[in-house]
Write a protein that holds these residues in place. Structure first.
Motif, PDB file in Angstrom:
ATOM      1  N   VAL A  59       0.693  -1.173   0.071  1.00  0.00           N
ATOM      2  CA  VAL A  59       0.168   0.065   0.032  1.00  0.00           C
ATOM      3  C   VAL A  59       1.056   1.407   0.024  1.00  0.00           C
ATOM      4  N   PRO A  60       0.547   2.224  -0.894  1.00  0.00           N
ATOM      5  CA  PRO A  60       1.563   3.320  -0.997  1.00  0.00           C
ATOM      6  C   PRO A  60       1.098   4.197   0.583  1.00  0.00           C
ATOM      7  N   ALA A  61       2.087   4.654   1.017  1.00  0.00           N
ATOM      8  CA  ALA A  61       1.917   5.306   2.478  1.00  0.00           C
ATOM      9  C   ALA A  61       3.225   6.456   2.853  1.00  0.00           C
ATOM     10  N   LEU A  62       2.706   7.693   3.154  1.00  0.00           N
ATOM     11  CA  LEU A  62       3.552   8.085   3.853  1.00  0.00           C
ATOM     12  C   LEU A  62       4.007   7.641   5.357  1.00  0.00           C
ATOM     13  N   ILE A  63       5.133   7.455   5.348  1.00  0.00           N
ATOM     14  CA  ILE A  63       5.656   6.578   6.469  1.00  0.00           C
ATOM     15  C   ILE A  63       6.319   7.639   7.726  1.00  0.00           C
ATOM     16  N   ALA A  64       5.803   7.899   8.544  1.00  0.00           N
ATOM     17  CA  ALA A  64       6.266   9.131   9.388  1.00  0.00           C
ATOM     18  C   ALA A  64       6.801   8.214  10.859  1.00  0.00           C
ATOM     19  N   ARG A  65       8.037   8.889  11.318  1.00  0.00           N
ATOM     20  CA  ARG A  65       8.251   8.319  12.596  1.00  0.00           C
ATOM     21  C   ARG A  65       7.885   9.305  13.725  1.00  0.00           C
ATOM     22  N   THR A  66       6.651   9.375  13.957  1.00  0.00           N
ATOM     23  CA  THR A  66       5.825  10.287  14.922  1.00  0.00           C
ATOM     24  C   THR A  66       5.164   9.595  15.499  1.00  0.00           C
ATOM     25  N   GLY A  67       4.496  10.163  16.654  1.00  0.00           N
ATOM     26  CA  GLY A  67       3.543   9.623  17.599  1.00  0.00           C
ATOM     27  C   GLY A  67       3.154  10.383  18.810  1.00  0.00           C
ATOM     28  N   TYR A  68       2.356   9.903  19.550  1.00  0.00           N
ATOM     29  CA  TYR A  68       1.888  10.434  20.889  1.00  0.00           C
ATOM     30  C   TYR A  68       1.705   9.699  21.923  1.00  0.00           C
ATOM     31  N   THR A  69       2.668   8.752  22.026  1.00  0.00           N
ATOM     32  CA  THR A  69       2.553   7.784  23.023  1.00  0.00           C
ATOM     33  C   THR A  69       3.791   7.751  23.949  1.00  0.00           C
ATOM     34  N   GLY A  70       4.737   8.339  23.623  1.00  0.00           N
ATOM     35  CA  GLY A  70       6.028   8.327  24.345  1.00  0.00           C
ATOM     36  C   GLY A  70       7.061   7.095  23.978  1.00  0.00           C
ATOM     37  N   GLU A  71       6.499   6.422  23.016  1.00  0.00           N
ATOM     38  CA  GLU A  71       7.342   5.439  22.563  1.00  0.00           C
ATOM     39  C   GLU A  71       7.751   5.492  20.903  1.00  0.00           C
ATOM     40  N   ASP A  72       8.943   4.833  20.806  1.00  0.00           N
ATOM     41  CA  ASP A  72       9.083   4.630  19.321  1.00  0.00           C
ATOM     42  C   ASP A  72       7.892   4.070  18.446  1.00  0.00           C
TER      43      ASP A  72
END
Lengths: 126, 371
Positions: free
Chosen positions: B182-195
């Motif tokens: 599936v084509p995706a924008l892969i971002a290393r972000t989040g809102y959990t305090g984890e990787d």
């Protein structure tokens, strides 16, 4: 099929109460209420020896999202509280009708509008 | 009330037995089973979230960067392609309209991600503020579904589904790629305090992607996660939530986030004058400070409860509070008067429905992952 045990009666505040044995009834909250609360993390129960009044608050339940008042479905003197559920409130979620019972009351009176299991099913459907 | 909006994954959530909740007009999964177990899964293994309610806005054109420099408080024209930045959009009076993550997808293309509750406000403000620039603002809320894979096992799980260079993808970076076909924008972000990762995909691709991640994550113990645990995860990580720590009544300086305001960027920006004054004010007479509170007892401080000193005088207000699954005790974020903001300040209590319950003032965050 109902998940609410036939032999119990229910309040509109989602407590259940057992038929009194030797005048003492057991009180808890229903699985419907426990599911709505989510994970219960703290229960504050009435003290043994305290008098509770049908339809009035007698404690509280803290879950992740909110705090809810605990209402007594019956009036009378509290004879016992469930120390297991104080130590491990998740029993309210895992076994609301069994190990997650909350307190026992020597019943002098009860709420006028307690529901049968079938009536409570309809109440929570609505 | 209008009908709630449903994400592309709505039927799947219901099939999984999710408890749904209204969130900013969207019908979203609150939890699938136990929110505390979902929380622990993200802290120790991995969790999969549907965040399709977030509001995507694309800004393109030769002056896209300049337009965002003017519209937002950050210096987005300086952002490298492939990188992301946490920033804010403020009113002319300096009040926070929303906190945002902005990704620079190409030299002349940015993706602005707004909170669901503020997406329309942000869209309207961006359209207005970009009017004098050679830039286009496009409402892309319908163009994306958003899935997040969060937790220490997230990199391994995602690596099994993509050829993209995840090791080279830094925190707060994003690259286009293919995940499970599936084509995706892969971002290393989040809102959990984890990787973890956030995957922006076409709504039609959301369900196959969800299923592929669920399958790939099963051996690692990945579980679907709802918004309830997302809230406790971000609270433990000390991350602010709009409507709680951030509102139009506070400036970034009042929220302790003055670092997001870049005064040295080129050109004027909306709110500059008010924010300059707010910065000076914060310097001279510190405003209420955002602190962490840890309960000594078991009752939970909730948003809106008053914080008091030893004498019972009101010194602040709780903005978010919950039982912390990781710490095992109730925690909260609160704005308190600067005089009581030092960690360890004695006598601090929260008025929990009429009774003053002692709390410990601590520095944020409550939880920091080991790297």
């Amino acid at each position: 099929m109902s998940i609410n045990p036939e032999q119990l009666r229910y309040s509109k505040e989602h407590e259940w109460v057992s038929a009194p044995a030797d005048g003492v009834a057991t009180v808890g909250i229903t699985s419907h209420a426990a599911d709505a609360l989510g994970d219960v993390v703290f229960v504050q129960l009435p003290e043994v020896g305290a008098t509770v009044t049908a339809g009035e608050t007698c404690g509280e339940l803290e879950s992740t999202k909110s705090v809810s008042d605990l209402y007594s479905p019956v009036s009378g003197e509290v004879t016992e509280t469930n120390q297991d559920v104080v130590d491990d409130p998740s029993l309210v979620n895992s076994a609301p009708f069994e190990g997650g019972w909350l307190f026992r009351v020597r019943v002098t009176d009860e709420a006028a509008d307690l529901l049968s299991a079938a009536e409570y099913d309809v109440f929570i459907e609505g | 009330m209008s009908e709630p909006r449903r994400t592309a994954l709505d039927a799947l959530h219901r099939a999984l037995g999710a408890t749904m909740t209204d969130f900013a007009g969207w019908d979203m999964p609150l939890r699938y089973a136990s929110e505390r177990e979902e929380h622990q899964a993200v802290r120790t293994r991995a969790g999969l979230f549907d965040l399709s309610h977030m509001g995507e806005i694309t800004v393109t054109g030769p002056q896209a960067g300049a337009a965002l420099d003017h519209a937002l408080v950050g210096h987005l024209s300086a952002l490298a392609v492939g990188r992301a930045r946490y920033t804010m959009i403020c009113a002319p009076d300096g009040g926070i309209l929303d906190d945002l993550i902005v990704y620079r997808l190409a030299e002349q293309e940015y993706l602005v991600v707004a909170n669901a509750s503020n997406a329309q406000t942000v869209l309207d403000a961006l359209a207005l503020r970009a009017a004098g620039f050679d830039a286009k603002v496009r409402d892309d809320r319908e163009a994306y579904a958003l899935l997040a894979v969060q937790g220490p096992q997230a990199p391994g799980i995602l690596a099994s589904l993509t050829d993209a260079d995840l090791d080279g993808l830094k925190y707060y970076a994003g690259l286009p790629g293919t995940v499970a076909g599936v084509p995706a924008l892969i971002a290393r972000t989040g809102y959990t305090g984890e990787d973890g990762f956030e995957l922006f995909v076409a709504p039609a691709d959301a369900e196959p992607l969800w299923r592929a991640i669920t399958e790939a994550g099963r051996p690692a113990g990945l579980v679907p996660c709802g918004l309830s645990c997302r809230d406790t995860l971000r609270l433990e990580a000390g991350m602010p939530l709009y409507g709680h720590e951030l509102t139009a009544a506070v400036t970034p300086f009042d929220a302790g986030l003055g670092r997001v305001v870049k005064f040295d960027k080129p050109g004027d920006f909306v709110g500059r004058e008010a924010l300059t004054a707010a910065a000076a004010r914060a310097e001279q007479t510190p405003p209420r400070t955002l602190v962490g509170l840890v309960a000594e007892g078991r009752r939970v401080p909730r948003a809106g409860y008053q914080v008091t000193d030893a004498a019972g005088a009101v010194i602040g207000e709780v903005t978010s509070g919950a039982p912390s699954p990781t710490l095992g005790v109730p925690i909260a974020m609160a704005y308190v008067d600067a005089a009581h903001a030092e960690p360890g300040t004695p006598g601090v209590a929260v008025d929990i429905r009429g009774s003053r319950e002692p709390h410990r003032v601590v520095a944020l965050p409550f939880y920091r992952r080991e790297r």
